[in-house]
Design a protein around this motif. Structure first.
Motif, PDB file in Angstrom:
ATOM      1  N   PHE A   1       0.817  -1.213   0.000  1.00 61.71           N
ATOM      2  CA  PHE A   1       0.000   0.000   0.000  1.00 61.71           C
ATOM      3  C   PHE A   1       0.853   1.266   0.000  1.00 61.71           C
ATOM      4  CE2 PHE A   1      -2.219   2.816   3.308  1.00 61.71           C
ATOM      5  CZ  PHE A   1      -2.794   3.630   2.361  1.00 61.71           C
ATOM      6  N   ILE A   2       1.647   1.478   1.043  1.00 65.13           N
ATOM      7  CA  ILE A   2       2.448   2.705   1.137  1.00 65.13           C
ATOM      8  C   ILE A   2       3.611   2.662   0.154  1.00 65.13           C
ATOM      9  CG2 ILE A   2       3.839   4.153   2.664  1.00 65.13           C
ATOM     10  CD1 ILE A   2       2.188   3.111   5.009  1.00 65.13           C
ATOM     11  N   GLY A   3       4.274   1.510   0.061  1.00 68.25           N
ATOM     12  CA  GLY A   3       5.444   1.387  -0.797  1.00 68.25           C
ATOM     13  C   GLY A   3       5.176   1.731  -2.246  1.00 68.25           C
ATOM     14  N   SER A   4       4.015   1.328  -2.754  1.00 63.80           N
ATOM     15  CA  SER A   4       3.710   1.590  -4.165  1.00 63.80           C
ATOM     16  C   SER A   4       3.559   3.077  -4.438  1.00 63.80           C
ATOM     17  CB  SER A   4       2.437   0.839  -4.586  1.00 63.80           C
ATOM     18  OG  SER A   4       1.300   1.274  -3.856  1.00 63.80           O
ATOM     19  N   PHE A   5       3.062   3.839  -3.461  1.00 67.99           N
ATOM     20  CA  PHE A   5       2.947   5.288  -3.631  1.00 67.99           C
ATOM     21  C   PHE A   5       4.316   5.969  -3.551  1.00 67.99           C
ATOM     22  CE2 PHE A   5      -1.541   4.526  -2.637  1.00 67.99           C
ATOM     23  CZ  PHE A   5      -2.144   5.353  -3.570  1.00 67.99           C
ATOM     24  N   ILE A   6       5.214   5.424  -2.731  1.00 72.50           N
ATOM     25  CA  ILE A   6       6.573   5.967  -2.660  1.00 72.50           C
ATOM     26  C   ILE A   6       7.276   5.771  -3.999  1.00 72.50           C
ATOM     27  CG2 ILE A   6       8.826   5.748  -1.542  1.00 72.50           C
ATOM     28  CD1 ILE A   6       7.295   4.865   1.007  1.00 72.50           C
ATOM     29  N   VAL A   7       7.082   4.605  -4.608  1.00 73.26           N
ATOM     30  CA  VAL A   7       7.661   4.323  -5.925  1.00 73.26           C
ATOM     31  C   VAL A   7       7.150   5.330  -6.949  1.00 73.26           C
ATOM     32  CG1 VAL A   7       7.642   2.679  -7.853  1.00 73.26           C
ATOM     33  CG2 VAL A   7       8.089   1.871  -5.528  1.00 73.26           C
ATOM     34  N   GLU A   8       5.860   5.591  -6.946  1.00 72.14           N
ATOM     35  CA  GLU A   8       5.279   6.531  -7.914  1.00 72.14           C
ATOM     36  C   GLU A   8       5.832   7.939  -7.746  1.00 72.14           C
ATOM     37  OE1 GLU A   8       1.043   6.278  -7.714  1.00 72.14           O
ATOM     38  OE2 GLU A   8       0.977   4.262  -8.584  1.00 72.14           O
ATOM     39  N   GLU A   9       6.015   8.368  -6.495  1.00 68.31           N
ATOM     40  CA  GLU A   9       6.555   9.705  -6.257  1.00 68.31           C
ATOM     41  C   GLU A   9       8.017   9.782  -6.694  1.00 68.31           C
ATOM     42  OE1 GLU A   9       6.872  13.714  -5.083  1.00 68.31           O
ATOM     43  OE2 GLU A   9       5.174  12.430  -5.640  1.00 68.31           O
ATOM     44  N   ALA A  10       8.772   8.720  -6.480  1.00 68.74           N
ATOM     45  CA  ALA A  10      10.167   8.697  -6.924  1.00 68.74           C
ATOM     46  C   ALA A  10      10.254   8.826  -8.442  1.00 68.74           C
ATOM     47  CB  ALA A  10      10.839   7.408  -6.453  1.00 68.74           C
ATOM     48  N   LEU A  11       9.369   8.139  -9.144  1.00 69.05           N
ATOM     49  CA  LEU A  11       9.326   8.248 -10.604  1.00 69.05           C
ATOM     50  C   LEU A  11       8.963   9.661 -11.035  1.00 69.05           C
ATOM     51  CD1 LEU A  11       7.512   4.902 -11.523  1.00 69.05           C
ATOM     52  CD2 LEU A  11       9.927   5.443 -11.904  1.00 69.05           C
ATOM     53  N   ARG A  12       8.001  10.249 -10.343  1.00 71.65           N
ATOM     54  CA  ARG A  12       7.564  11.610 -10.674  1.00 71.65           C
ATOM     55  C   ARG A  12       8.714  12.599 -10.536  1.00 71.65           C
ATOM     56  NH1 ARG A  12       5.829  16.319  -8.869  1.00 71.65           N
ATOM     57  NH2 ARG A  12       6.386  15.863  -6.706  1.00 71.65           N
ATOM     58  N   ARG A  13       9.626  12.314  -9.596  1.00 76.25           N
ATOM     59  CA  ARG A  13      10.770  13.191  -9.360  1.00 76.25           C
ATOM     60  C   ARG A  13      11.957  12.863 -10.270  1.00 76.25           C
ATOM     61  NH1 ARG A  13      11.053  15.491  -3.691  1.00 76.25           N
ATOM     62  NH2 ARG A  13       8.901  15.427  -2.925  1.00 76.25           N
ATOM     63  N   GLY A  14      11.769  11.893 -11.144  1.00 77.24           N
ATOM     64  CA  GLY A  14      12.822  11.547 -12.091  1.00 77.24           C
ATOM     65  C   GLY A  14      13.950  10.731 -11.505  1.00 77.24           C
ATOM     66  N   MET A  15      13.703  10.038 -10.408  1.00 75.63           N
ATOM     67  CA  MET A  15      14.740   9.240  -9.767  1.00 75.63           C
ATOM     68  C   MET A  15      14.875   7.877 -10.444  1.00 75.63           C
ATOM     69  SD  MET A  15      13.893  10.157  -5.759  1.00 75.63           S
ATOM     70  CE  MET A  15      15.518   9.738  -5.101  1.00 75.63           C
ATOM     71  N   ASP A  16      16.056   7.308 -10.374  1.00 79.83           N
ATOM     72  CA  ASP A  16      16.316   5.951 -10.848  1.00 79.83           C
ATOM     73  C   ASP A  16      15.722   5.020  -9.790  1.00 79.83           C
ATOM     74  OD1 ASP A  16      17.253   3.661 -11.998  1.00 79.83           O
ATOM     75  OD2 ASP A  16      19.368   4.046 -11.580  1.00 79.83           O
ATOM     76  N   THR A  17      14.548   4.461 -10.072  1.00 84.29           N
ATOM     77  CA  THR A  17      13.703   3.847  -9.045  1.00 84.29           C
ATOM     78  C   THR A  17      13.731   2.323  -9.100  1.00 84.29           C
ATOM     79  OG1 THR A  17      12.250   5.788  -9.164  1.00 84.29           O
ATOM     80  CG2 THR A  17      11.381   3.813  -8.080  1.00 84.29           C
ATOM     81  N   TRP A  18      14.107   1.730  -7.964  1.00 84.55           N
ATOM     82  CA  TRP A  18      14.188   0.280  -7.823  1.00 84.55           C
ATOM     83  C   TRP A  18      13.162  -0.174  -6.787  1.00 84.55           C
ATOM     84  CZ3 TRP A  18      17.943  -2.975 -10.259  1.00 84.55           C
ATOM     85  CH2 TRP A  18      18.758  -2.274 -11.175  1.00 84.55           C
ATOM     86  N   ALA A  19      12.353  -1.138  -7.178  1.00 79.95           N
ATOM     87  CA  ALA A  19      11.281  -1.651  -6.323  1.00 79.95           C
ATOM     88  C   ALA A  19      11.643  -3.053  -5.844  1.00 79.95           C
ATOM     89  CB  ALA A  19       9.957  -1.681  -7.086  1.00 79.95           C
ATOM     90  N   ALA A  20      11.857  -3.197  -4.541  1.00 77.19           N
ATOM     91  CA  ALA A  20      12.196  -4.495  -3.969  1.00 77.19           C
ATOM     92  C   ALA A  20      10.919  -5.305  -3.747  1.00 77.19           C
ATOM     93  CB  ALA A  20      12.949  -4.314  -2.653  1.00 77.19           C
ATOM     94  N   ILE A  21      10.911  -6.512  -4.248  1.00 77.74           N
ATOM     95  CA  ILE A  21       9.733  -7.384  -4.160  1.00 77.74           C
ATOM     96  C   ILE A  21      10.173  -8.796  -3.804  1.00 77.74           C
ATOM     97  CG2 ILE A  21       8.344  -6.056  -5.807  1.00 77.74           C
ATOM     98  CD1 ILE A  21       9.204  -8.134  -7.929  1.00 77.74           C
ATOM     99  N   ARG A  22       9.185  -9.643  -3.503  1.00 82.23           N
ATOM    100  CA  ARG A  22       9.404 -11.084  -3.370  1.00 82.23           C
ATOM    101  C   ARG A  22       8.856 -11.771  -4.616  1.00 82.23           C
ATOM    102  NH1 ARG A  22       5.874 -12.049   1.669  1.00 82.23           N
ATOM    103  NH2 ARG A  22       4.696 -10.499   0.508  1.00 82.23           N
ATOM    104  N   LYS A  23       9.168 -13.044  -4.791  1.00 83.31           N
ATOM    105  CA  LYS A  23       8.656 -13.779  -5.939  1.00 83.31           C
ATOM    106  C   LYS A  23       7.139 -13.782  -5.955  1.00 83.31           C
ATOM    107  CE  LYS A  23      12.540 -16.906  -6.801  1.00 83.31           C
ATOM    108  NZ  LYS A  23      12.987 -18.315  -6.871  1.00 83.31           N
ATOM    109  N   SER A  24       6.533 -13.829  -4.760  1.00 83.77           N
ATOM    110  CA  SER A  24       5.070 -13.913  -4.654  1.00 83.77           C
ATOM    111  C   SER A  24       4.384 -12.552  -4.671  1.00 83.77           C
ATOM    112  CB  SER A  24       4.686 -14.647  -3.365  1.00 83.77           C
ATOM    113  OG  SER A  24       5.209 -13.961  -2.232  1.00 83.77           O
ATOM    114  N   SER A  25       5.155 -11.462  -4.735  1.00 77.89           N
ATOM    115  CA  SER A  25       4.574 -10.116  -4.664  1.00 77.89           C
ATOM    116  C   SER A  25       3.720  -9.801  -5.892  1.00 77.89           C
ATOM    117  CB  SER A  25       5.668  -9.057  -4.539  1.00 77.89           C
ATOM    118  OG  SER A  25       6.401  -9.210  -3.359  1.00 77.89           O
ATOM    119  N   SER A  26       2.630  -9.080  -5.652  1.00 80.99           N
ATOM    120  CA  SER A  26       1.808  -8.593  -6.752  1.00 80.99           C
ATOM    121  C   SER A  26       2.525  -7.450  -7.473  1.00 80.99           C
ATOM    122  CB  SER A  26       0.463  -8.089  -6.212  1.00 80.99           C
ATOM    123  OG  SER A  26      -0.235  -7.369  -7.209  1.00 80.99           O
TER     124      SER A  26
END
Length: 331
Positions: free
Chosen positions: A11-36
Motif C-alpha cells: 500500500f504505502i510502498g507503491s505510492f513511494i515508488v510513484e513519487e520517486a518516478l515523478r521526481r525523475g529518480m532511478d527507481t528500484w522496487a524491492a519485491i518477493r517472488k510472490s509479490s503482486s
C-alpha cells in the motif's frame, strides 16, 4: 539519484515508488517472488527480488548496486503466526541494515517506516494527552513490539548510519485494504464500533506519509524519529461518518459493542484463522489496537525539522479514497 523501496508492492510502498518516478529518480522496487505487480506496471521501474530473511542472500542481491536512498517500507501488520512479526519486521530490518553496512554502501539516507503502535496505551489517563518523544514506548501488540525492536537495532548502530525513523498513525488511502472493510460494511448498511469510553483517534493520508519520506531525505538529523498525522484529533465516529457521506448516505444500523464482546470476536477470529490458514483483520493484535482509547501524537517537531505540512484532513482524504474505490470497482 538512485532509490530503493522495500515493500514496493504494498500500500504505502507503491505510492513511494510513484513519487520517486515523478521526481525523475532511478527507481528500484524491492519485491518477493510472490509479490503482486499490480501497482508496479510503469516501465521505468526496476524490479529487484530481495530476501529479507537472510543477510547473506541480501549481500548477494545488493552487491552490484549502490543506492543513494533506501526507504524500508516492507513489513507485516497482521500474521497467522505471532513469531512472523519479529521475523519480518525486526529480523528483516536487521538483515537489510547489516547487509548495507557490510557492503559499505555509501547511502545518503535510510528511511525506516515504523508506527505509532510502538507506544501502546501509555497516554490513556484522563485527560488524554499527546504522545511525545519523551515518552517511553510500551507496546502491547506483537506488531508494535517488532517495530520497536527494529528501532532499537537502528539506534544501536549509531549516527554513522544515516537513518531517520517515521512513526505514522493510522494510514489510509487508495489501495488500503483494512479501512476498506469499514467502507464495505457501511455500504452494506452496518457500522460497528467498540467501547463506550471516549476514543481520540488520529489519521494520516498516504500522500502525506509519502511527503514526509521525501522531506526526510534532505532534512532532519540522523537518528531522529518523527510522528506523522494530519495534525487533527477525531472521535471514533468521524471516519464512518465521512465514508457514509461519500457513499451517498445509505441507511445504516450503528452498533456500539462493549470491549468484552470485541475480545470474544477476536479470540475466535484468531483461532479460525489458524484453522483455515487465512489471515483475518480481527485477531488478538487488532483487539489491543481497537481497545486503545488515545492515539494523539505530537507532530510539531516533524513540521519544524522536516518542513512537513499535512495537505489532507480526514474529510478530504476519505473523499479521495472512496472515489478511488469506486473508480477501481472495489465498491
Amino acid at each position: 539519484m538512485k532509490i530503493l523501496v522495500t515493500g514496493a508492492s504494498g500500500f504505502i510502498g507503491s505510492f513511494i515508488v510513484e513519487e520517486a518516478l515523478r521526481r525523475g529518480m532511478d527507481t528500484w522496487a524491492a519485491i518477493r517472488k510472490s509479490s503482486s505487480r499490480e501497482f508496479l506496471q510503469d516501465k521505468r521501474i526496476h524490479l529487484i527480488e530481495l530476501d529479507l530473511s537472510s543477510k547473506d542472500k541480501l549481500i548477494e542481491q545488493l552487491e552490484a548496486h549502490d543506492f543513494d536512498y533506501i526507504v524500508h517500507a516492507a513489513g507485516v501488520t497482521k500474521s497467522l503466526r505471532i513469531e512472523d512479526f519479529k521475523k519480518v519486521n525486526t529480523e528483516g530490518t536487521k538483515n537489510l541494515v547489516d547487509a548495507i553496512l557490510q557492503l559499505q554502501m555509501p547511502i545518503k539516507r535510510f528511511i525506516y517506516l515504523s508506527s505509532l503502535s510502538i507506544f501502546g496505551p501509555i497516554a490513556e489517563k484522563s485527560p488524554y494527552r499527546e504522545i511525545t518523544e519523551d515518552d517511553i514506548p510500551k507496546p502491547n501488540t506483537a506488531y508494535g513490539i517488532s517495530k520497536l525492536e527494529a528501532e532499537k537495532y537502528l539506534d544501536s548502530i549509531g549516527n554513522n548510519f544515516p537513518y531517520i525513523i517515521l512513526r505514522p498513525t493510522g494510514v489510509y488511502g487508495p489501495r488500503e485494504k483494512d479501512y476498506f472493510l469499514m467502507a464495505q460494511s457501511i455500504k452494506g448498511h452496518m457500522d460497528f464500533s467498540v467501547g463506550f469510553r471516549r476514543q481520540d483517534i488520529t489519521f494520516v493520508y498516504v500522500a502525506d506519509v509519502v511527503q514526509a519520506v521525501f522531506l526526510a531525505f534532505d532534512h532532519g538529523m540522523s537518528g531522529r524519529k518523527y510522528f506523522l498525522s494530519d495534525g487533527k484529533v477525531y472521535q471514533s465516529s468521524a471516519f464512518s461518518n465521512y465514508i457514509r457521506q461519500e457513499l451517498g448516505k445509505p441507511w445504516w444500523i450503528r452498533v456500539k459493542a462493549p470491549i468484552w464482546l470485541l475480545r470474544i470476536i477476536t479470540f475466535f477470529g484468531e483461532h479460525i484463522s489458524h484453522l483455515t490458514g487465512k489471515i483475518t483483520a480481527l485477531n488478538n493484535d487488532k483487539y489491543h489496537i481497537l481497545k486503545q482509547r488515545n492515539w494523539r501524537c505530537n507532530i510539531e517537531p516533524t513540521m519544524d525539522e522536516l518542513g512537513y505540512h499535512p495537505h489532507y484532513d480526514l474529510e478530504k482524504g476519505v473523499k479521495l479514497t472512496i472515489q478511488w474505490y469506486k473508480e477501481n470497482h472495489w465498491l
